[in-house]
Design a protein around this motif. Structure first.
Motif, PDB file in Angstrom:
ATOM      1  N   ILE A  62       3.142  -1.375   4.072  1.00 35.95           N
ATOM      2  CA  ILE A  62       2.540   0.175   4.059  1.00 35.95           C
ATOM      3  C   ILE A  62       4.038   0.882   3.573  1.00 35.95           C
ATOM      4  O   ILE A  62       5.056   0.833   4.479  1.00 35.95           O
ATOM      5  CB  ILE A  62       1.975   0.687   5.073  1.00 35.95           C
ATOM      6  CG1 ILE A  62       0.554  -0.028   5.289  1.00 35.95           C
ATOM      7  CG2 ILE A  62       1.590   2.091   4.976  1.00 35.95           C
ATOM      8  CD1 ILE A  62      -0.122   0.337   6.445  1.00 35.95           C
ATOM      9  N   TYR A 108      -7.287  -2.427   5.799  1.00 32.59           N
ATOM     10  CA  TYR A 108      -6.711  -0.995   6.013  1.00 32.59           C
ATOM     11  C   TYR A 108      -7.861   0.047   6.396  1.00 32.59           C
ATOM     12  O   TYR A 108      -7.229   0.916   7.503  1.00 32.59           O
ATOM     13  CB  TYR A 108      -5.934  -0.698   4.860  1.00 32.59           C
ATOM     14  CG  TYR A 108      -5.204   0.389   4.881  1.00 32.59           C
ATOM     15  CD1 TYR A 108      -4.140   0.463   5.700  1.00 32.59           C
ATOM     16  CD2 TYR A 108      -5.715   1.704   4.328  1.00 32.59           C
ATOM     17  CE1 TYR A 108      -3.362   1.716   5.741  1.00 32.59           C
ATOM     18  CE2 TYR A 108      -4.993   2.839   4.236  1.00 32.59           C
ATOM     19  CZ  TYR A 108      -3.731   2.843   5.067  1.00 32.59           C
ATOM     20  OH  TYR A 108      -3.158   4.142   5.246  1.00 32.59           O
ATOM     21  N   ILE A 165       0.870  -1.002   0.143  1.00 33.97           N
ATOM     22  CA  ILE A 165       0.019   0.040   0.008  1.00 33.97           C
ATOM     23  C   ILE A 165       0.935   1.165  -0.080  1.00 33.97           C
ATOM     24  O   ILE A 165       1.632   1.419   1.137  1.00 33.97           O
ATOM     25  CB  ILE A 165      -0.900   0.147   1.114  1.00 33.97           C
ATOM     26  CG1 ILE A 165      -1.849  -1.230   1.155  1.00 33.97           C
ATOM     27  CG2 ILE A 165      -1.678   1.395   1.415  1.00 33.97           C
ATOM     28  CD1 ILE A 165      -2.669  -1.296   2.503  1.00 33.97           C
ATOM     29  N   PHE A 199       2.053  -4.458   7.466  1.00 31.56           N
ATOM     30  CA  PHE A 199       0.561  -3.955   7.643  1.00 31.56           C
ATOM     31  C   PHE A 199       0.175  -5.081   8.054  1.00 31.56           C
ATOM     32  O   PHE A 199      -0.457  -5.227   9.421  1.00 31.56           O
ATOM     33  CB  PHE A 199      -0.036  -3.504   6.493  1.00 31.56           C
ATOM     34  CG  PHE A 199      -1.514  -3.436   6.582  1.00 31.56           C
ATOM     35  CD1 PHE A 199      -2.134  -2.723   7.654  1.00 31.56           C
ATOM     36  CD2 PHE A 199      -2.227  -4.102   5.938  1.00 31.56           C
ATOM     37  CE1 PHE A 199      -3.324  -2.664   7.839  1.00 31.56           C
ATOM     38  CE2 PHE A 199      -3.986  -3.995   6.229  1.00 31.56           C
ATOM     39  CZ  PHE A 199      -4.219  -3.242   7.056  1.00 31.56           C
TER      40      PHE A 199
END
Length: 146
Positions: free
Chosen positions: A104, A144, A24, A78
Motif C-alpha cells: 500500500i 483490502y 495499491i 499489505f
C-alpha cells in the motif's frame, strides 16, 4: 534480458510460478490508481514480475515507476497472495500461478504517464465505483475492503 522472456524460451506457454509485486496506490481523496491493460481490456493495480536478484519491495517500486511514472517514497506490505486461485492465462497463451506481495502506498510523487505499452489508460477511482477489474485485482481489493 527480461527474466520472464528468458524463462519462456525454455518452457514456452506452460504454467510457471511467477513471483511479483503490486501496489495499491491511494491519492489524497482515498481513491485507488488503476490501469487498463492493453491485452485484455481489464483494470488492475500497478505491478509486475520480479527480476533476478530483486526483492519484492524493489520490484514494487520499479514496476510503479515503469508503468505509471510515479516515484514511491514509502510503501507498507499489505498482504501475500498465492495458490491455485491466482492462476492466470494471458490472452497470448502464457500461463502462470502468481505469488504476489501487495503493498500500500499513499506517499509518492510525480505525474502519471503511460510508458511501458502494457496499459492504455490510468485513472484514480473511488473504491465504491470501480470499473471492470481483472480477477486477481478483484481478489486483492476484496481482501483490502474487508
Amino acid at each position: 534480458m527480461n527474466y520472464m522472456r528468458m524463462l519462456r524460451q525454455y518452457v514456452g506457454t506452460s504454467p510457471i510460478i511467477l513471483a511479483g509485486s503490486a501496489v495499491i496506490i491511494l491519492n489524497e481523496k482515498g481513491e485507488i490508481l488503476l490501469q487498463k491493460r492493453v491485452d485484455d481490456g481489464l483494470w488492475g493495480i500497478p505491478g509486475g514480475g520480479m527480476e533476478l536478484g530483486d526483492s519484492f519491495e524493489e520490484t514494487a517500486i520499479k514496476e510503479v515507476k515503469e508503468e505509471t511514472g510515479l516515484t514511491i517514497k514509502s510503501i507498507k506490505l499489505f498482504s501475500l497472495f498465492s495458490g491455485k486461485e491466482y492462476y492466470h492465462r494471458y490472452p497470448h497463451g502464457d500461463e502462470c500461478y502468481n505469488a504476489l506481495a501487495v503493498y500500500i502506498c499513499d506517499d509518492y510523487e510525480g505525474e502519471l504517464y503511460i510508458s511501458d505499452g502494457e496499459s492504455s489508460e490510468q485513472q484514480f477511482w473511488s473504491l465504491h465505483d470501480l470499473p471492470e477489474l481483472s480477477s486477481i485485482t478483484k481478489k486483492v481489493l476484496a481482501r483490502y475492503l474487508e
